[in-house]
Design an enzyme around this catalytic site. Structure first.
Site, PDB file in Angstrom:
ATOM      1  N   ASP A  38       0.855  -1.191   0.000  1.00 42.18           N
ATOM      2  CA  ASP A  38       0.000   0.000   0.000  1.00 42.18           C
ATOM      3  C   ASP A  38       0.886   1.236   0.000  1.00 42.18           C
ATOM      4  O   ASP A  38       2.071   1.151   0.319  1.00 42.18           O
ATOM      5  CB  ASP A  38      -0.902  -0.013   1.266  1.00 42.18           C
ATOM      6  CG  ASP A  38      -2.219   0.736   1.058  1.00 42.18           C
ATOM      7  OD1 ASP A  38      -2.165   1.962   0.858  1.00 42.18           O
ATOM      8  OD2 ASP A  38      -3.280   0.102   1.088  1.00 42.18           O
ATOM      9  N   ASP A  61       3.644   1.759  -4.576  1.00 45.78           N
ATOM     10  CA  ASP A  61       2.691   2.535  -5.378  1.00 45.78           C
ATOM     11  C   ASP A  61       2.347   1.671  -6.588  1.00 45.78           C
ATOM     12  O   ASP A  61       3.176   1.490  -7.486  1.00 45.78           O
ATOM     13  CB  ASP A  61       3.328   3.855  -5.810  1.00 45.78           C
ATOM     14  CG  ASP A  61       2.383   4.672  -6.705  1.00 45.78           C
ATOM     15  OD1 ASP A  61       1.288   4.172  -7.054  1.00 45.78           O
ATOM     16  OD2 ASP A  61       2.749   5.808  -7.050  1.00 45.78           O
ATOM     17  N   VAL A  62       1.134   1.155  -6.617  1.00 40.63           N
ATOM     18  CA  VAL A  62       0.795   0.175  -7.662  1.00 40.63           C
ATOM     19  C   VAL A  62       0.769   0.790  -9.058  1.00 40.63           C
ATOM     20  O   VAL A  62       0.789   0.061 -10.055  1.00 40.63           O
ATOM     21  CB  VAL A  62      -0.560  -0.541  -7.387  1.00 40.63           C
ATOM     22  CG1 VAL A  62      -0.494  -1.376  -6.128  1.00 40.63           C
ATOM     23  CG2 VAL A  62      -1.707   0.453  -7.367  1.00 40.63           C
ATOM     24  N   TYR A 155     -13.477   5.945 -13.650  1.00 39.02           N
ATOM     25  CA  TYR A 155     -13.542   4.782 -12.759  1.00 39.02           C
ATOM     26  C   TYR A 155     -14.278   3.640 -13.443  1.00 39.02           C
ATOM     27  O   TYR A 155     -13.792   2.501 -13.502  1.00 39.02           O
ATOM     28  CB  TYR A 155     -14.260   5.180 -11.461  1.00 39.02           C
ATOM     29  CG  TYR A 155     -14.353   4.079 -10.429  1.00 39.02           C
ATOM     30  CD1 TYR A 155     -13.244   3.721  -9.663  1.00 39.02           C
ATOM     31  CD2 TYR A 155     -15.547   3.406 -10.205  1.00 39.02           C
ATOM     32  CE1 TYR A 155     -13.323   2.720  -8.704  1.00 39.02           C
ATOM     33  CE2 TYR A 155     -15.642   2.405  -9.244  1.00 39.02           C
ATOM     34  CZ  TYR A 155     -14.524   2.064  -8.492  1.00 39.02           C
ATOM     35  OH  TYR A 155     -14.616   1.065  -7.545  1.00 39.02           O
ATOM     36  N   LYS A 159     -12.749  -0.069 -14.511  1.00 40.13           N
ATOM     37  CA  LYS A 159     -13.256  -1.302 -13.905  1.00 40.13           C
ATOM     38  C   LYS A 159     -13.807  -2.260 -14.964  1.00 40.13           C
ATOM     39  O   LYS A 159     -13.682  -3.480 -14.855  1.00 40.13           O
ATOM     40  CB  LYS A 159     -14.313  -0.976 -12.845  1.00 40.13           C
ATOM     41  CG  LYS A 159     -13.734  -0.232 -11.625  1.00 40.13           C
ATOM     42  CD  LYS A 159     -12.623  -1.044 -10.955  1.00 40.13           C
ATOM     43  CE  LYS A 159     -12.156  -0.431  -9.649  1.00 40.13           C
ATOM     44  NZ  LYS A 159     -11.126  -1.222  -8.979  1.00 40.13           N
ATOM     45  N   THR A 190     -16.592   1.100   3.199  1.00 39.68           N
ATOM     46  CA  THR A 190     -15.147   1.318   3.410  1.00 39.68           C
ATOM     47  C   THR A 190     -14.889   2.823   3.297  1.00 39.68           C
ATOM     48  O   THR A 190     -15.780   3.582   2.878  1.00 39.68           O
ATOM     49  CB  THR A 190     -14.294   0.612   2.331  1.00 39.68           C
ATOM     50  OG1 THR A 190     -14.458   1.323   1.095  1.00 39.68           O
ATOM     51  CG2 THR A 190     -14.636  -0.843   2.138  1.00 39.68           C
ATOM     52  N   THR A 193     -16.084   4.607   0.138  1.00 43.27           N
ATOM     53  CA  THR A 193     -17.493   4.950  -0.065  1.00 43.27           C
ATOM     54  C   THR A 193     -18.064   5.750   1.103  1.00 43.27           C
ATOM     55  O   THR A 193     -19.277   5.793   1.294  1.00 43.27           O
ATOM     56  CB  THR A 193     -18.335   3.667  -0.262  1.00 43.27           C
ATOM     57  OG1 THR A 193     -18.034   2.755   0.815  1.00 43.27           O
ATOM     58  CG2 THR A 193     -18.027   2.990  -1.568  1.00 43.27           C
TER      59      THR A 193
HETATM   60  P1  NAD Z   1     -10.203   1.782   0.560  1.00 43.52           P
HETATM   61  O1  NAD Z   1     -10.031   3.208   0.212  1.00 43.52           O
HETATM   62  O2  NAD Z   1     -10.677   1.405   1.906  1.00 43.52           O
HETATM   63  O3  NAD Z   1      -8.824   1.001   0.301  1.00 43.52           O
HETATM   64  C1  NAD Z   1      -8.057   1.233  -0.843  1.00 43.52           C
HETATM   65  C2  NAD Z   1      -6.601   1.081  -0.471  1.00 43.52           C
HETATM   66  O4  NAD Z   1      -5.820   1.282  -1.665  1.00 43.52           O
HETATM   67  C3  NAD Z   1      -6.123   2.138   0.537  1.00 43.52           C
HETATM   68  O5  NAD Z   1      -5.435   1.538   1.600  1.00 43.52           O
HETATM   69  C4  NAD Z   1      -5.219   3.026  -0.284  1.00 43.52           C
HETATM   70  O6  NAD Z   1      -4.158   3.619   0.464  1.00 43.52           O
HETATM   71  C5  NAD Z   1      -4.690   2.038  -1.316  1.00 43.52           C
HETATM   72  N1  NAD Z   1      -4.152   2.721  -2.491  1.00 43.52           N
HETATM   73  C6  NAD Z   1      -4.644   3.792  -3.142  1.00 43.52           C
HETATM   74  N2  NAD Z   1      -3.808   4.152  -4.128  1.00 43.52           N
HETATM   75  C7  NAD Z   1      -2.768   3.285  -4.086  1.00 43.52           C
HETATM   76  C8  NAD Z   1      -1.593   3.151  -4.855  1.00 43.52           C
HETATM   77  N3  NAD Z   1      -1.285   3.986  -5.836  1.00 43.52           N
HETATM   78  N4  NAD Z   1      -0.748   2.144  -4.541  1.00 43.52           N
HETATM   79  C9  NAD Z   1      -1.013   1.290  -3.513  1.00 43.52           C
HETATM   80  N5  NAD Z   1      -2.117   1.379  -2.761  1.00 43.52           N
HETATM   81  C10 NAD Z   1      -2.988   2.365  -3.048  1.00 43.52           C
HETATM   82  O7  NAD Z   1     -11.153   1.215  -0.580  1.00 43.52           O
HETATM   83  P2  NAD Z   1     -11.878  -0.207  -0.755  1.00 43.52           P
HETATM   84  O8  NAD Z   1     -13.318   0.106  -0.808  1.00 43.52           O
HETATM   85  O9  NAD Z   1     -11.374  -1.217   0.147  1.00 43.52           O
HETATM   86  O10 NAD Z   1     -11.420  -0.510  -2.268  1.00 43.52           O
HETATM   87  C11 NAD Z   1     -10.619  -1.618  -2.620  1.00 43.52           C
HETATM   88  C12 NAD Z   1     -10.939  -1.983  -4.059  1.00 43.52           C
HETATM   89  O11 NAD Z   1     -12.297  -2.384  -4.135  1.00 43.52           O
HETATM   90  C13 NAD Z   1     -10.766  -0.848  -5.061  1.00 43.52           C
HETATM   91  O12 NAD Z   1     -10.185  -1.334  -6.240  1.00 43.52           O
HETATM   92  C14 NAD Z   1     -12.188  -0.412  -5.321  1.00 43.52           C
HETATM   93  O13 NAD Z   1     -12.364   0.187  -6.587  1.00 43.52           O
HETATM   94  C15 NAD Z   1     -12.914  -1.737  -5.215  1.00 43.52           C
HETATM   95  N6  NAD Z   1     -14.345  -1.598  -4.961  1.00 43.52           N
HETATM   96  C16 NAD Z   1     -14.802  -1.057  -3.799  1.00 43.52           C
HETATM   97  C17 NAD Z   1     -16.174  -0.933  -3.605  1.00 43.52           C
HETATM   98  C18 NAD Z   1     -16.775  -0.354  -2.352  1.00 43.52           C
HETATM   99  O14 NAD Z   1     -18.000  -0.155  -2.310  1.00 43.52           O
HETATM  100  N7  NAD Z   1     -16.014  -0.065  -1.321  1.00 43.52           N
HETATM  101  C19 NAD Z   1     -17.063  -1.353  -4.611  1.00 43.52           C
HETATM  102  C20 NAD Z   1     -16.553  -1.893  -5.774  1.00 43.52           C
HETATM  103  C21 NAD Z   1     -15.192  -2.020  -5.954  1.00 43.52           C
END
Ligand code: NAD
Length: 278
Positions: A38, A61-62, A155, A159, A190, A193
């Site tokens: 992360d 950094d991904v 976004y 996706k 999370t 959202t």
């Molecule tokens: P979150 O914000 O809680 O976690 C995302 C994590 O990614 C964070 O810890 C952040 O620091 C890290 N991150 C951001 N940019 C980064 C980078 N450049 N390099 C490394 N790490 C990085 O969000 P989440 O809801 O847990 O999301 C996780 C995944 O699930 C995402 O791909 C998101 O699009 C997907 N998703 C989430 C939801 C939802 O409702 N929460 C729905 C559909 C898809």
């Protein structure tokens, strides 16, 4: 019950928060050794310390391909292999409620984090897995990549691309015993959202969280709030040998949102008809 991932090594990107965090916790509980990757070193280090010797944090950094390749090398060196790659890190980017207002200033950042990372991460992990008897690559997409809709255009586009890409990689890597799965979570509670603007008090943030949560729940058939653990359990199943015959799918974890509109339109139509006939 035996630990399902005993002897397995996994990478979880975006593992410091939300879905990635819940997955890292579950993976360790199920016997895996996990590299939490992360940009958020504070939360990532804290989680790894709490999970003990089976977990380690690696600042990554991904969106940076060199970082990602170094991450895969690090996991192999640290834990002696790599069996599960969860490309999970993602950002929503700027909202821009309407397409015509989008200035695309966020485009490269969102594409780098949400899409390029999945390509490079899958390739780096796949190269190792192909030489070592296979593995599982799980890419976190979204229902935003399945359902067209307004706003969040970049976004949604990333996706959707992650889903298509995952299916293509699944076909390409099948001969090496590598399974590739895309997940399409719906609304999961999370930080992504929370919709909490920066600088507000904890009390206001909580109010926003409750209001946003209710709005989310109202448009899904299951009136149940999605939790990071719901997705983590799905990732666990997909990563396990129980899913040995599954590859190239995009699985919704969405309380039924992609099954269809929960509003009973026929009821509305019949009510309009009744009013017109009255
Ligand atoms: P979150 O914000 O809680 O976690 C995302 C994590 O990614 C964070 O810890 C952040 O620091 C890290 N991150 C951001 N940019 C980064 C980078 N450049 N390099 C490394 N790490 C990085 O969000 P989440 O809801 O847990 O999301 C996780 C995944 O699930 C995402 O791909 C998101 O699009 C997907 N998703 C989430 C939801 C939802 O409702 N929460 C729905 C559909 C898809």
């Amino acid at each position: 019950m035996a630990q399902e991932l005993a002897g397995k090594v996994a990478i979880v990107t975006g593992g410091a928060s939300g879905i990635g965090r819940a997955t890292a916790e579950l993976f360790v509980a199920e016997g895996a050794q996990v590299v939490i990757a992360d940009v958020d070193a504070g939360n990532g280090e804290e989680l790894a310390a709490r999970l003990g010797a089976a977990a380690v944090f690696r600042r990554t950094d991904v969106a940076n391909p060199d970082d990602l390749r170094a991450l895969v090398d690090f996991a192999i060196e640290r834990f002696g292999g790599l069996h599960i790659m969860f490309n999970n890190a993602g950002v929503s980017g700027a909202m821009h409620p309407r397409f015509l207002d989008d200035d695309f200033k966020d485009f490269e950042r969102v594409v780098g984090i949400n899409l390029l990372s999945v390509m490079v991460g899958s390739q780096a992990a796949g190269r190792h897995m192909a030489r070592h008897g296979g593995g599982v690559i799980i890419n976190n997409a979204s229902i935003a990549g399945v359902l067209p809709g307004q706003a969040l255009m970049t976004y949604r586009a990333t996706k959707s691309a992650v889903i298509h890409l995952s299916k293509c990689i699944a076909i390409d890597l099948a001969e090496y015993g590598i399974r590739v799965i895309a997940l399409a979570p719906g609304h999961i509670r999370t930080p992504l959202t929370s919709f909490a603007p920066p600088g507000i008090s904890a009390e206001v943030a909580d109010r926003v969280r409750v209001a946003v949560g209710a709005a989310f729940d109202s448009n899904q058939p299951l009136k149940r709030t999605g939790r990071p653990e719901d997705v983590a359990q799905t990732v666990l199943f997909m990563a396990s040998d129980r899913a040995a015959q599954i590859t190239g799918v995009a699985l919704p974890v969405d309380g039924g949102i992609t099954a269809g509109d929960p509003v009973n339109h026929l009821q509305d139509i019949m009510a309009a008809r009744a009013r017109a006939l009255a």
